[in-house]
Design an enzyme around this catalytic site. Structure first.
Site, short mmCIF file in Angstrom:
data_model
loop_
_atom_site.label_atom_id
_atom_site.label_comp_id
_atom_site.label_asym_id
_atom_site.label_seq_id
_atom_site.Cartn_x
_atom_site.Cartn_y
_atom_site.Cartn_z
N ASP A 1 0.69 -1.19 0.04
CA ASP A 1 0.14 -0.14 0.07
C ASP A 1 0.92 1.40 -0.08
OD1 ASP A 1 -3.40 0.06 0.58
OD2 ASP A 1 -1.92 2.18 1.06
N ASP B 1 4.13 2.93 -4.13
CA ASP B 1 3.15 3.87 -4.86
C ASP B 1 3.01 3.02 -6.28
OD1 ASP B 1 1.57 5.40 -6.57
OD2 ASP B 1 2.67 7.31 -6.11
N VAL B 2 1.80 2.49 -6.63
CA VAL B 2 1.54 1.67 -7.83
C VAL B 2 1.78 2.65 -8.98
CG1 VAL B 2 0.34 -0.33 -6.86
CG2 VAL B 2 -0.84 1.72 -7.88
N TYR C 1 -13.63 8.13 -13.90
CA TYR C 1 -13.60 7.02 -13.20
C TYR C 1 -13.86 5.85 -14.05
CZ TYR C 1 -13.84 3.09 -9.65
OH TYR C 1 -13.58 2.05 -8.93
N LYS D 1 -11.75 2.43 -15.45
CA LYS D 1 -11.88 0.87 -14.99
C LYS D 1 -12.38 0.23 -16.37
CE LYS D 1 -11.24 1.05 -10.85
NZ LYS D 1 -10.12 0.41 -10.04
N THR E 1 -16.31 1.29 1.88
CA THR E 1 -15.24 1.34 2.44
C THR E 1 -14.49 2.83 2.27
OG1 THR E 1 -14.24 1.42 0.12
CG2 THR E 1 -14.55 -0.81 0.74
N1 LIG Z 1 -15.87 0.86 -2.83
C1 LIG Z 1 -16.47 0.82 -3.87
O1 LIG Z 1 -17.61 1.41 -4.08
C2 LIG Z 1 -15.84 0.22 -5.25
C3 LIG Z 1 -16.52 0.02 -6.37
C4 LIG Z 1 -15.80 -0.59 -7.47
C5 LIG Z 1 -14.48 -0.72 -7.37
N2 LIG Z 1 -13.94 -0.49 -6.32
C6 LIG Z 1 -12.38 -0.50 -6.64
O2 LIG Z 1 -11.90 -1.27 -5.52
C7 LIG Z 1 -10.53 -1.10 -5.21
C8 LIG Z 1 -10.35 -1.02 -3.71
O3 LIG Z 1 -11.09 -0.09 -3.16
P1 LIG Z 1 -11.61 0.07 -1.74
O4 LIG Z 1 -13.01 0.00 -1.88
O5 LIG Z 1 -11.05 -0.99 -1.18
O6 LIG Z 1 -11.06 1.49 -1.37
P2 LIG Z 1 -10.22 2.05 -0.10
O7 LIG Z 1 -9.88 3.65 -0.29
O8 LIG Z 1 -10.79 1.44 1.00
O9 LIG Z 1 -8.55 1.27 -0.26
C9 LIG Z 1 -7.94 1.47 -1.33
C10 LIG Z 1 -6.52 1.22 -0.84
O10 LIG Z 1 -5.29 1.83 -1.81
C11 LIG Z 1 -4.56 2.24 -1.47
N3 LIG Z 1 -3.76 3.23 -2.40
C12 LIG Z 1 -4.37 4.33 -2.93
N4 LIG Z 1 -3.79 4.63 -3.89
C13 LIG Z 1 -2.48 3.96 -4.14
C14 LIG Z 1 -1.14 3.67 -4.70
N5 LIG Z 1 -0.75 5.02 -5.62
N6 LIG Z 1 -0.29 3.05 -4.62
C15 LIG Z 1 -0.67 1.98 -3.65
N7 LIG Z 1 -1.69 1.79 -2.90
C16 LIG Z 1 -2.64 2.74 -3.24
C17 LIG Z 1 -5.12 3.37 -0.39
O11 LIG Z 1 -4.11 3.71 0.54
C18 LIG Z 1 -6.04 2.36 0.15
O12 LIG Z 1 -5.32 1.47 1.20
C19 LIG Z 1 -10.20 0.04 -6.12
O13 LIG Z 1 -9.43 -0.37 -7.30
C20 LIG Z 1 -11.52 0.73 -6.24
O14 LIG Z 1 -11.37 1.59 -7.61
C21 LIG Z 1 -14.30 0.12 -5.26
#
Ligand SMILES: NC(=O)c1ccc[n+]([C@@H]2O[C@H](COP(=O)([O-])OP(=O)(O)OC[C@H]3O[C@@H](n4cnc5c(N)ncnc54)[C@H](O)[C@@H]3O)[C@@H](O)[C@H]2O)c1
Length: 266
Positions: free
Chosen positions: A38, A64-65, A163, A167, A198
């Site tokens: 992370d 950082d990805v 966004y 995706k 989340t």
């Molecule tokens: N929560 C939703 O409604 C939802 C819906 C569809 C898809 N998603 C996708 O699910 C995935 C996970 O999201 P989540 O809901 O768990 O959100 P979250 O914000 O709880 O977790 C995301 C994590 O990614 C980390 N992160 C952010 N930028 C980063 C980087 N540059 N390098 C490394 N780590 C990084 C953050 O620190 C965090 O810990 C994401 O790809 C998001 O786009 C989420």
């Protein structure tokens, strides 16, 4: 019971929160040695502590990805600790900052720097993970599994347009890359979740209104239940495991039927 990832090494990005944390716990429960990656080092370390408290094996890597060297460093740290890499789950993702008091931005309301950051993390971050993992899989010569978190917003018009476009890029990357690397025994799939409560997009999973929010999210889905981060992690677990050994190029919705369509009448 034999775990689905017994003896495998899995790197998971975005491991400090939400889906990534749920995946670290679930993959470790199924026998994987986990590299919890992370950009927030403290949160990745907290996830590792949770995995170890459950008897699992994990290390944390700050990364950082959006930065390819940082991703290579995380893969190298994992290989140094556990000797190999079998799966990468490219899950880290961010969204366009909402407008306070209004919510989602329309496309014309999105701003340059914000759009660049979202594209760098959601698209380039996944690409860097794929490149780094493929190089490691090639060194090992035994194939491997790549899973990415796309979104239902990459399959249908749903929520933020910019966004959704990032995706959608992950959805197409998944198909094209699956074909490109199939002869190396590397499988490439993605999970496409609908909204989850989340820390994403400034939401608060510990909100006092949690039950009401989840009920509202669930009403949008034919199955009537909000998506839990563990639902998404379970789909990723399946796609990483040998149960999916003849499945590649798939973008699997985890959306309670949302992208399947709408019931007419009754
Ligand atoms: N929560 C939703 O409604 C939802 C819906 C569809 C898809 N998603 C996708 O699910 C995935 C996970 O999201 P989540 O809901 O768990 O959100 P979250 O914000 O709880 O977790 C995301 C994590 O990614 C980390 N992160 C952010 N930028 C980063 C980087 N540059 N390098 C490394 N780590 C990084 C953050 O620190 C965090 O810990 C994401 O790809 C998001 O786009 C989420």
């Amino acid at each position: 019971m034999q775990g689905l990832l017994e003896g495998k090494v899995a790197l998971i990005t975005g491991a400090g929160s939400g889906v990534g944390r749920a995946a670290c716990l679930l993959f470790a429960e199924h026998g994987a040695k986990v590299i919890a990656v992370d950009v927030n080092a403290d949160n990745a370390a907290a996830t590792v502590a949770m995995v170890r408290a459950e008897g699992g094996e994990a290390i944390a890597a700050a990364c950082d990805v959006a930065d390819p060297a940082s991703v290579d460093g995380a893969v190298a740290a994992g290989v140094e600790a556990f000797g190999r890499l079998d799966c990468i789950y490219n899950n880290a993702g961010v969204t366009i900052s909402p407008i306070p008091g209004k919510g989602l931005r329309t496309l014309v309301e999105c701003e340059g720097e914000d759009m660049r950051r979202v594209a760098e993390v959601n698209v380039m971050g996944v690409i860097h993970g794929c490149q780094s993992a493929i190089r490691q899989f090639e060194r090992q010569g035994e194939g491997g599994a790549i899973v990415s978190t796309a979104s239902v917003a990459g399959l249908i018009g749903y929520g933020g347009v910019f966004y959704g476009a990032t995706k959608g890029a992950v959805v197409q990357l998944t198909r094209a890359l699956a074909v490109e690397v199939a002869d190396k025994g590397i499988r490439v799939n993605a999970v496409c979740p609908a909204g989850m409560l989340t820390h994403y997009a400034g939401m608060d999973p510990d909100s006092a209104h949690r039950d009401r929010i989840l009920e509202g999210m669930g009403r949008a889905h034919p199955l009537g239940r909000a998506i839990d981060p563990r639902d998404t992690a379970s789909a990723a677990l399946f796609l990483c495991s040998d149960l999916a050994s003849n499945i590649t190029g798939v973008n699997l919705p985890v959306d309670g039927g949302l992208s399947a369509g709408r019931k007419v009448g009754g």
